[in-house]
Scaffold this active site. Structure first.
Site, short mmCIF file in Angstrom:
data_model
loop_
_atom_site.label_atom_id
_atom_site.label_comp_id
_atom_site.label_asym_id
_atom_site.label_seq_id
_atom_site.Cartn_x
_atom_site.Cartn_y
_atom_site.Cartn_z
N GLY A 1 6.92 -6.05 -0.70
CA GLY A 1 6.07 -6.11 0.80
C GLY A 1 7.32 -6.37 1.74
N CYS B 1 10.50 1.72 1.91
CA CYS B 1 11.42 0.61 2.25
C CYS B 1 12.98 1.32 2.09
CB CYS B 1 11.27 -0.48 1.00
SG CYS B 1 11.35 0.06 -0.37
N GLU C 1 10.97 -7.90 -3.51
CA GLU C 1 11.39 -6.29 -3.05
C GLU C 1 11.02 -6.16 -1.61
OE1 GLU C 1 13.70 -4.50 -4.72
OE2 GLU C 1 13.27 -4.88 -6.75
N LEU C 2 11.77 -6.66 -0.60
CA LEU C 2 11.25 -6.68 0.66
C LEU C 2 11.76 -5.30 1.37
CD1 LEU C 2 12.08 -10.48 1.09
CD2 LEU C 2 9.85 -9.10 0.22
N TRP D 1 0.93 -1.17 -0.05
CA TRP D 1 0.03 -0.07 0.01
C TRP D 1 0.74 1.30 -0.10
CZ3 TRP D 1 2.18 2.11 3.97
CH2 TRP D 1 2.69 1.24 5.20
N HIS E 1 -3.37 -6.36 -4.76
CA HIS E 1 -2.88 -5.29 -4.11
C HIS E 1 -3.35 -5.57 -2.56
CE1 HIS E 1 -0.87 -1.76 -3.89
NE2 HIS E 1 -1.81 -1.00 -5.25
N ALA E 2 -2.64 -4.63 -1.93
CA ALA E 2 -2.82 -4.70 -0.42
C ALA E 2 -4.38 -4.27 -0.28
CB ALA E 2 -2.01 -3.77 0.37
N SER E 3 -5.03 -5.10 1.18
CA SER E 3 -6.24 -5.00 1.26
C SER E 3 -6.77 -3.55 1.68
CB SER E 3 -6.63 -5.89 2.48
OG SER E 3 -6.28 -7.35 1.99
P1 NDP Z 1 2.92 -6.76 3.55
O1 NDP Z 1 3.76 -7.79 3.39
O2 NDP Z 1 1.99 -7.39 5.00
O3 NDP Z 1 1.91 -6.67 2.48
C1 NDP Z 1 2.33 -6.41 1.20
C2 NDP Z 1 1.54 -7.17 0.09
O4 NDP Z 1 1.85 -8.54 0.46
C3 NDP Z 1 0.02 -7.11 0.36
O5 NDP Z 1 -0.76 -7.07 -0.73
C4 NDP Z 1 -0.36 -8.08 1.17
O6 NDP Z 1 -1.91 -8.59 1.13
C5 NDP Z 1 0.57 -9.12 0.83
N1 NDP Z 1 0.77 -10.18 1.64
C6 NDP Z 1 0.84 -10.45 3.10
N2 NDP Z 1 1.12 -11.63 3.42
C7 NDP Z 1 1.00 -12.45 2.72
C8 NDP Z 1 1.07 -13.85 2.42
N3 NDP Z 1 1.48 -14.56 3.33
N4 NDP Z 1 1.25 -14.23 1.25
C9 NDP Z 1 0.70 -13.58 0.28
N5 NDP Z 1 0.77 -12.10 0.03
C10 NDP Z 1 0.84 -11.69 1.36
O7 NDP Z 1 3.71 -5.62 3.84
P2 NDP Z 1 3.35 -4.43 4.88
O8 NDP Z 1 1.61 -4.03 4.50
O9 NDP Z 1 3.48 -4.61 6.19
O10 NDP Z 1 4.08 -3.37 4.09
C11 NDP Z 1 5.16 -2.83 4.54
C12 NDP Z 1 6.32 -3.76 4.18
O11 NDP Z 1 6.72 -4.03 2.76
C13 NDP Z 1 7.66 -3.16 4.78
O12 NDP Z 1 8.40 -4.12 5.41
C14 NDP Z 1 8.37 -2.29 3.82
O13 NDP Z 1 9.64 -2.50 4.14
C15 NDP Z 1 8.14 -3.40 2.78
N6 NDP Z 1 8.28 -2.96 1.33
C16 NDP Z 1 9.37 -2.88 0.50
C17 NDP Z 1 9.57 -2.15 -0.67
C18 NDP Z 1 10.43 -2.55 -1.66
O14 NDP Z 1 10.52 -1.98 -2.71
N7 NDP Z 1 11.58 -3.38 -1.25
C19 NDP Z 1 8.58 -1.14 -0.96
C20 NDP Z 1 7.52 -1.14 0.03
C21 NDP Z 1 7.32 -1.84 1.19
P3 NDP Z 1 -2.80 -7.96 2.53
O15 NDP Z 1 -2.86 -6.35 2.59
O16 NDP Z 1 -4.09 -8.63 1.99
O17 NDP Z 1 -2.32 -8.51 3.76
#
Ligand code: NDP
Length: 458
Positions: A210, A266, A232-233, A134, A159-161
């Site tokens: 994420g 991130c 990309e975490l 998101w 996409h994120a919920s």
């Molecule tokens: P999440 O990992 O929870 O969410 C990101 C996406 O993954 C959402 O669409 C989410 O869906 C989905 N998701 C979550 N868990 C699962 C799973 N077990 N299996 C499949 N999909 C899943 O991240 P946050 O919302 O906490 O976002 C922030 C994080 O993302 C931070 O750690 C940040 O650093 C990282 N990030 C990294 C970036 C990069 O470019 N390296 C850029 C932006 C963020 P749902 O919303 O439905 O849970």
């Protein structure tokens, strides 16, 4: 997690959405599969035309699209407009460059007879699943979609919920731009159903931006299916300031880099590693700058720092700060959530962070700057590398030898010297260690999801 729009500045749930039924998901996957059969044969010119039209729509509708992002995830309205603009830039960059990037690559093996033609041809893989966050709800999606679509793949967006309206708006923009039916679809799904999508034979690859736990699950599932993935975490980027640095610029960009996107990027500068000679001065100026900020409604043009996207984000940050303080860290400013409605957390500075504090090794995804002191350049590099993450890093020194050492020895996917870590379509982006694998943007984007086919004709 419910799929809904909840205003982070007020806590009010504005709109809820139903998840796709199993039948609707099955139809969407089949539509993607069918669309790929013809989409893969479209020309670069056609694809570039659709992307350019999508960019024009983003430009024409920036205000409405930006307001959706601010409503759903709380970034300041100015930042949301800038993100829509950057997404248009990314679409146009790939429209202009993908054909060059994906051109056949010739080889000249000694064993080939005169007149033989040997080359690599990049072929699309098929439907690619993109699990997106998101925090940059437009940019992250277009960063994946523009190169993937130019390469002839079709996209499936989970996409994120908390950003369903942005997710649907992106699909709508691409559809109105003329992209063929089924070539890009938004799937309103909870994350618990993603494994099933990755398992489906029609889906050929996955990418996730994420958190580390989500990345591990998606990467593992893709691996179990022998499907390629890009992750990309998170990150806990170092921002190293050495004595020869231009301190005015370092402080100004340090503040900007820590607080970009309300501290939820991130590549925010998260760990400030300050040489003893400049540490007191940098700390004083950083705290003063943080205390001058206006925190509040992200729709207000004068707000510097809006809310965090979700109540959980505030809870996590609060726990990390409290536990760090309990372990011995000191709060120089801020340090606890603001009272009142919404997910507001003030710009915060922590120092004297002991090794057993969460702030030492975890990512803090909000406006909290972590200060560390270094005796010399060796010590600074040691601290910079003392992290499970390895996304980006920023180093401030005018000494060429120090620059070279930091570039060579800091274990991250990106090192920026005398400027903050940033992303732009023209430069590759991605991390190492627990920050993920694979690269996006620049020439890497279109070649992430292709079959690099070796062809030998004689
Ligand atoms: P999440 O990992 O929870 O969410 C990101 C996406 O993954 C959402 O669409 C989410 O869906 C989905 N998701 C979550 N868990 C699962 C799973 N077990 N299996 C499949 N999909 C899943 O991240 P946050 O919302 O906490 O976002 C922030 C994080 O993302 C931070 O750690 C940040 O650093 C990282 N990030 C990294 C970036 C990069 O470019 N390296 C850029 C932006 C963020 P749902 O919303 O439905 O849970």
């Amino acid at each position: 997690m419910a799929i809904a729009t909840t205003n982070p500045a007020t806590g009010e749930t504005v709109r809820e959405f139903d998840e796709l039924s199993d039948d609707a998901l099955e139809q969407a996957l089949q539509r993607a599969h069918d669309a790929f059969r013809s989409y893969r044969h479209t020309s670069f010119d056609d694809r570039a035309g659709w992307l350019r039209r999508a960019a024009d729509i983003l430009d024409d509708e920036t205000e409405e699209l930006a307001r959706l992002a601010t409503l759903e995830m709380g970034k300041t309205i100015g930042a949301a407009r800038a993100e829509v603009g950057k997404s248009a830039l990314g679409l146009r960059w790939y429209a202009d460059h993908a054909e060059r990037i994906l051109a056949d690559v010739p080889w000249s093996p000694r064993s080939a007879p005169e007149g033989a033609r040997v080359f690599t041809r990049y072929e699309p893989l098929g439907p690619v699943l993109a699990v997106m966050p998101w925090n940059f709800p437009y940019w992250q999606v277009f960063r994946f979609a523009a190169p993937a679509l130019m390469a002839g793949n079709v996209g499936l967006l989970k996409h994120a919920s908390n950003v369903p309206q942005v997710a649907l708006a992106i699909e709508d923009v691409l559809r109105r731009a003329g992209l063929p039916e089924g070539a890009f679809q938004t799937l309103l799904l909870s994350s618990s159903r993603i494994e099933g999508v990755i398992d489906d034979d029609r889906v050929r690859a996955a990418t996730l931006t994420g958190s580390e736990p989500a990345g591990r699950e998606v990467g593992a599932r893709a691996g179990a299916n022998v499907k390629t993935s890009v992750l990309e975490l998170g990150g806990s980027d170092p921002f190293v300031v050495l004595p020869s640095a231009d301190l005015d610029a370092a402080v100004e960009q340090g503040v900007q880099s820590r607080l970009l996107n309300n501290g939820q990027s991130c590549i925010n500068a998260k760990r400030f590693i300050l040489h003893d000679d400049v540490a007191d001065e940098f700390e004083r100026r950083l705290v003063a700058a943080f205390e001058e900020l206006t925190v509040g409604d992200p729709f207000d043009e004068d707000t510097d720092l809006g809310p965090l996207s979700q109540p959980q984000g505030v809870e996590d940050l609060d726990r990390q700060v409290r536990d760090s303080v309990a372990a011995g860290a000191r709060v120089l400013t801020g340090g606890k959530p603001l009272d009142g409605p919404g997910n507001h957390y003030p710009a915060t500075v922590l120092t004297d962070i002991p090794e057993n504090a969460p702030a030492h090794r975890e990512e803090l995804f909000g406006p909290v700057a972590l200060l560390f002191r270094a005796r010399d350049v060796d010590d600074a590099i040691r601290i910079a590398n003392d992290s499970p993450f390895g996304l980006g890093g920023s180093v401030w020194t005018t000494d060429p030898a120090e620059q070279e050492r930091c570039v060579n020895e800091i274990e991250t996917g990106m090192v920026y010297v005398n400027t903050l870590t940033a992303s732009t379509p023209e430069v590759p982006f991605g991390g190492t260690k627990n920050s993920g694998y694979g690269r996006e943007l620049a020439d890497f984007g279109p070649t992430s999801f292709v079959n690099a086919k070796t062809v030998w004709i004689q």
